[in-house]
Design a protein around this motif. Structure first.
Motif, PDB file in Angstrom:
ATOM      1  N   ARG A 134       1.254 -14.410  12.812  1.00  0.00           N
ATOM      2  CA  ARG A 134       2.408 -15.145  12.270  1.00  0.00           C
ATOM      3  C   ARG A 134       2.049 -16.573  11.853  1.00  0.00           C
ATOM      4  N   GLU A 135       0.983 -17.133  12.461  1.00  0.00           N
ATOM      5  CA  GLU A 135       0.587 -18.488  12.076  1.00  0.00           C
ATOM      6  C   GLU A 135       0.157 -18.553  10.609  1.00  0.00           C
ATOM      7  N   LEU A 136      -0.362 -17.430  10.085  1.00  0.00           N
ATOM      8  CA  LEU A 136      -0.773 -17.392   8.682  1.00  0.00           C
ATOM      9  C   LEU A 136       0.402 -17.113   7.746  1.00  0.00           C
ATOM     10  N   THR A 137       1.464 -16.528   8.290  1.00  0.00           N
ATOM     11  CA  THR A 137       2.574 -16.099   7.430  1.00  0.00           C
ATOM     12  C   THR A 137       3.912 -16.570   7.986  1.00  0.00           C
ATOM     13  N   PRO A 138       4.122 -17.864   8.190  1.00  0.00           N
ATOM     14  CA  PRO A 138       5.400 -18.325   8.752  1.00  0.00           C
ATOM     15  C   PRO A 138       6.547 -18.133   7.754  1.00  0.00           C
ATOM     16  N   GLY A 139       7.678 -17.670   8.265  1.00  0.00           N
ATOM     17  CA  GLY A 139       8.881 -17.586   7.450  1.00  0.00           C
ATOM     18  C   GLY A 139       8.851 -16.526   6.372  1.00  0.00           C
ATOM     19  N   VAL A 140       8.051 -15.469   6.521  1.00  0.00           N
ATOM     20  CA  VAL A 140       8.016 -14.419   5.505  1.00  0.00           C
ATOM     21  C   VAL A 140       8.645 -13.150   6.069  1.00  0.00           C
ATOM     22  N   ARG A 141       9.080 -12.278   5.156  1.00  0.00           N
ATOM     23  CA  ARG A 141       9.703 -11.016   5.562  1.00  0.00           C
ATOM     24  C   ARG A 141       8.684  -9.877   5.600  1.00  0.00           C
ATOM     25  N   PHE A 142       7.784  -9.839   4.616  1.00  0.00           N
ATOM     26  CA  PHE A 142       6.785  -8.781   4.530  1.00  0.00           C
ATOM     27  C   PHE A 142       5.422  -9.398   4.253  1.00  0.00           C
ATOM     28  N   ALA A 143       4.388  -8.631   4.485  1.00  0.00           N
ATOM     29  CA  ALA A 143       3.022  -9.084   4.180  1.00  0.00           C
ATOM     30  C   ALA A 143       2.232  -7.907   3.610  1.00  0.00           C
ATOM     31  N   LEU A 144       1.306  -8.238   2.705  1.00  0.00           N
ATOM     32  CA  LEU A 144       0.484  -7.221   2.058  1.00  0.00           C
ATOM     33  C   LEU A 144      -0.980  -7.580   2.295  1.00  0.00           C
ATOM     34  N   THR A 145      -1.720  -6.654   2.881  1.00  0.00           N
ATOM     35  CA  THR A 145      -3.155  -6.855   3.110  1.00  0.00           C
ATOM     36  C   THR A 145      -3.921  -5.711   2.439  1.00  0.00           C
ATOM     37  N   GLY A 146      -5.232  -5.848   2.372  1.00  0.00           N
ATOM     38  CA  GLY A 146      -6.014  -4.781   1.756  1.00  0.00           C
ATOM     39  C   GLY A 146      -7.445  -5.176   1.489  1.00  0.00           C
ATOM     40  N   GLY A 147      -8.160  -4.283   0.818  1.00  0.00           N
ATOM     41  CA  GLY A 147      -9.546  -4.546   0.502  1.00  0.00           C
ATOM     42  C   GLY A 147     -10.074  -3.575  -0.548  1.00  0.00           C
ATOM     43  N   VAL A 148     -11.217  -3.938  -1.123  1.00  0.00           N
ATOM     44  CA  VAL A 148     -11.902  -3.113  -2.120  1.00  0.00           C
ATOM     45  C   VAL A 148     -13.173  -2.564  -1.467  1.00  0.00           C
ATOM     46  N   TYR A 149     -13.347  -1.235  -1.505  1.00  0.00           N
ATOM     47  CA  TYR A 149     -14.444  -0.607  -0.780  1.00  0.00           C
ATOM     48  C   TYR A 149     -15.207   0.364  -1.692  1.00  0.00           C
ATOM     49  N   PRO A 150     -16.526   0.500  -1.473  1.00  0.00           N
ATOM     50  CA  PRO A 150     -17.304   1.496  -2.232  1.00  0.00           C
ATOM     51  C   PRO A 150     -17.025   2.904  -1.701  1.00  0.00           C
ATOM     52  N   GLY A 151     -17.175   3.871  -2.598  1.00  0.00           N
ATOM     53  CA  GLY A 151     -16.981   5.257  -2.185  1.00  0.00           C
ATOM     54  C   GLY A 151     -18.059   5.715  -1.221  1.00  0.00           C
ATOM     55  N   ASN A 152     -17.749   6.723  -0.443  1.00  0.00           N
ATOM     56  CA  ASN A 152     -18.706   7.215   0.562  1.00  0.00           C
ATOM     57  C   ASN A 152     -19.787   8.098  -0.045  1.00  0.00           C
ATOM     58  N   ASN A 153     -19.424   8.894  -1.042  1.00  0.00           N
ATOM     59  CA  ASN A 153     -20.352   9.895  -1.568  1.00  0.00           C
ATOM     60  C   ASN A 153     -20.812   9.608  -2.991  1.00  0.00           C
ATOM     61  N   ASP A 154     -20.113   8.753  -3.673  1.00  0.00           N
ATOM     62  CA  ASP A 154     -20.426   8.482  -5.081  1.00  0.00           C
ATOM     63  C   ASP A 154     -20.566   6.984  -5.258  1.00  0.00           C
ATOM     64  N   GLU A 155     -21.745   6.548  -5.643  1.00  0.00           N
ATOM     65  CA  GLU A 155     -21.974   5.110  -5.785  1.00  0.00           C
ATOM     66  C   GLU A 155     -21.166   4.502  -6.924  1.00  0.00           C
ATOM     67  N   SER A 156     -20.746   5.314  -7.901  1.00  0.00           N
ATOM     68  CA  SER A 156     -19.978   4.785  -9.022  1.00  0.00           C
ATOM     69  C   SER A 156     -18.480   4.761  -8.721  1.00  0.00           C
ATOM     70  N   GLN A 157     -18.121   5.219  -7.553  1.00  0.00           N
ATOM     71  CA  GLN A 157     -16.691   5.314  -7.221  1.00  0.00           C
ATOM     72  C   GLN A 157     -16.315   4.239  -6.196  1.00  0.00           C
TER      73      GLN A 157
ATOM     74  N   LEU B 220      -6.078   3.503  -4.016  1.00  0.00           N
ATOM     75  CA  LEU B 220      -6.277   3.820  -5.430  1.00  0.00           C
ATOM     76  C   LEU B 220      -7.774   4.032  -5.647  1.00  0.00           C
ATOM     77  N   VAL B 221      -8.174   5.255  -6.009  1.00  0.00           N
ATOM     78  CA  VAL B 221      -9.587   5.574  -6.243  1.00  0.00           C
ATOM     79  C   VAL B 221      -9.885   5.344  -7.725  1.00  0.00           C
TER      80      VAL B 221
END
Length: 395
Positions: free
Chosen positions: A106-129, A150-151
Motif C-alpha cells: 500500500r505504500e506504493l499505491t496510496p489512495g487507489v482502488r485497483f492496481a495492475l502489475t505484470g511482466g514480459v517473459y520469453p517463451g519456454n519452448n520457442d525462442e521467437s515467442q 498475451l502470447v
C-alpha cells in the motif's frame, strides 16, 4: 396584565443564544463533521472514476516500457478509470522488488482502488515467442481480481491486441456503484412506518397583545410519541401527541420609594399550565451517506390539560383558572437528523412553533378591575428521540 408593574427584561436576549449554541453542540455529536467535509470515496477521483495504479512491468526494459505506455492508453480509453503510473525509481527507492504475481504494498499505491502489475517473459519452448502477463488487484482487499496473458512473436501485433486484453481483465471487476453502496447503508430508512418517542427542552416566549417584545419567557419540558408514514422515498407524513408545559412568570418591581434603583423589591406572578399538542408534519428526506436529514413543515392543534395553577410571591396567593384559545392552532417548522443505532433509529430534532391566535387565562378574579391574562406563545424546542421501523417501502 398589570400595567403598573415594571417587567425585568435583563438577560432575555442571551437565553435563545445559549439554547441555540447547545443545540449545535449536540447535533455535532450526532452528525460527525466529516460527513459534510468528506465528499470523495476512498480510491476515486473528483469525477467518480476509480483510480488504478499501474506498476512498471518486469522483463526486457524496452518491451516493458512500450507495453507500459500502451497499458496506460488502454486503461484511459475504458473511460471509467483514472490510471496513475508508478515509476520504477519509486519502487527502487522504497527498497522493494517490482511486484508481478503479488499485490503491491500500500505504500506504493496510496489512495487507489485497483492496481495492475505484470511482466514480459520469453517463451519456454520457442525462442521467437514471448508473452505478456497482467495481474489486476483489488487494493481494498489486496485480492487478485483476474490474470491473463498475451502470447506474441511480433511486438507490433501484440500492441494492437493489448487493449482487448486490458478490457477483458477489467470486465471481471464486480464493483458496487456509489449509489448502490449508499443504498446499502440506508436500507434501515426504507420502512413504511416509523414509531417512537421524543423528549427534550423547549424555550417559550410569551407576548401580550400590547407588547412588541415578549413580556415573559421560560425554559420548560416537551415530550411525546410520534408515528411517521412514508408516502414515497422522499416524503413522509408524521403525526404526534406531545405534552407541553407552560410556565408563565411575570416578574415585577413593587417599590414605591425612590430607593428602587439600589434596593428593588421583587415579586412575581406565576401561571403554570399543561397542554396536549397534536402536530401533523410533512417531512422531506435527504440522505447523505448513512444519515437521514429531514426538514419539515406542519400545523398543530392543542387542548388545555386541566386548569392553570396560579401563585403569587410575596403574598402567597394561589388558585386555579380555566384557559382557552379562540382558535387553538399553530404552525411548526423544523429539522430532524437521524441515524441507525442498535435495533432502531436515533433522532435529534429542532423546531420552531407559534400560536395563530391569543390564549386567554380567565384569572380576572385575582386582579379585580383588570383584564384577563392574554398572550401568544413562540417556542423553540430541541428533543432527542428513538424510533422503530415496520413494513417495507417498495420502490
Amino acid at each position: 396584565m398589570n400595567s403598573k408593574t415594571e417587567l425585568l427584561q435583563a438577560g432575555k436576549l442571551k437565553t435563545p443564544a445559549r439554547f441555540a449554541a447547545g443545540f449545535v453542540f449536540l447535533l455535532a455529536l450526532l452528525v460527525p463533521p466529516n460527513l459534510y467535509a468528506q465528499t470523495l470515496r476512498e480510491g476515486y477521483d473528483g469525477e467518480g472514476k476509480a483510480v488504478v495504479a499501474l506498476l512498471p512491468l518486469t522483463g526486457d526494459e524496452e518491451a516493458a516500457a512500450q507495453f507500459g505506455e500502451a497499458v496506460m492508453r488502454a486503461v484511459t480509453a475504458l473511460g471509467r478509470y483514472n490510471p496513475r503510473q508508478v515509476s520504477r525509481d519509486t519502487v527502487e527507492a522504497a527498497g522493494l522488488r517490482i511486484p508481478t504475481d503479488m499485490p503491491p504494498v500500500r505504500e506504493l499505491t496510496p489512495g487507489v482502488r485497483f492496481a495492475l502489475t505484470g511482466g514480459v517473459y520469453p517463451g519456454n519452448n520457442d525462442e521467437s515467442q514471448f508473452y505478456l502477463q497482467l495481474w489486476l488487484w483489488d487494493m481494498h482487499s489486496s485480492a487478485m481480481i483476474y490474470t491473463d496473458d498475451l502470447v506474441y512473436e511480433d511486438t507490433g501485433s501484440a500492441l494492437e491486441s493489448l487493449p482487448g486484453l486490458v478490457e477483458w481483465l477489467f470486465s471481471h471487476i464486480i464493483e458496487r456503484t456509489e449509489e448502490a453502496e449508499t443504498e446499502k447503508e440506508i436500507t434501515w430508512d426504507h420502512n413504511r412506518i416509523n414509531a417512537g418517542v421524543r423528549s427534550g427542552v423547549s424555550q417559550h416566549w410569551y407576548t401580550a397583545p400590547n407588547e412588541s417584545v415578549p413580556g415573559a419567557y421560560s425554559l420548560t419540558y416537551e415530550g411525546g410519541v410520534f408515528v411517521a408514514v412514508r408516502l414515497t422515498s422522499l416524503i413522509s407524513l408524521q403525526a404526534e401527541f406531545d405534552l407541553i408545559l407552560d410556565d408563565l412568570v411575570y416578574r415585577m418591581v413593587v417599590n414605591t420609594s425612590k430607593d428602587i434603583t439600589y434596593n428593588p423589591v421583587l415579586a412575581n406572578e406565576r401561571r403554570h399550565s399543561f397542554s396536549l399538542l397534536f402536530p401533523v408534519l410533512v417531512k422531506f428526506t435527504l440522505r447523505p451517506g448513512s444519515f437521514r436529514l429531514s426538514p419539515y413543515v406542519g400545523l398543530f392543534a392543542f387542548t388545555p390539560l386541566g386548569k392553570t395553577r396560579y401563585s403569587q410571591y410575596p403574598g402567597g396567593k394561589e388558585g386555579s383558572f380555566s384557559w382557552a384559545s379562540d382558535a387553538p392552532l399553530g404552525y411548526s417548522v423544523g429539522f430532524e437528523a437521524a441515524r441507525k443505532l442498535g435495533p432502531g433509529i436515533l433522532t435529534a430534532d429542532i423546531r420552531c412553533l407559534g400560536d395563530f391566535s391569543n390564549i386567554t387565562i380567565r384569572d380576572n378574579e385575582t386582579n379585580p378591575g383588570q383584564t384577563e391574562t392574554v398572550y401568544k406563545r413562540s417556542m423553540l424546542s430541541f428533543t432527542i428521540g428513538y424510533a422503530f421501523g415496520f413494513g417495507s417501502l417498495k420502490k
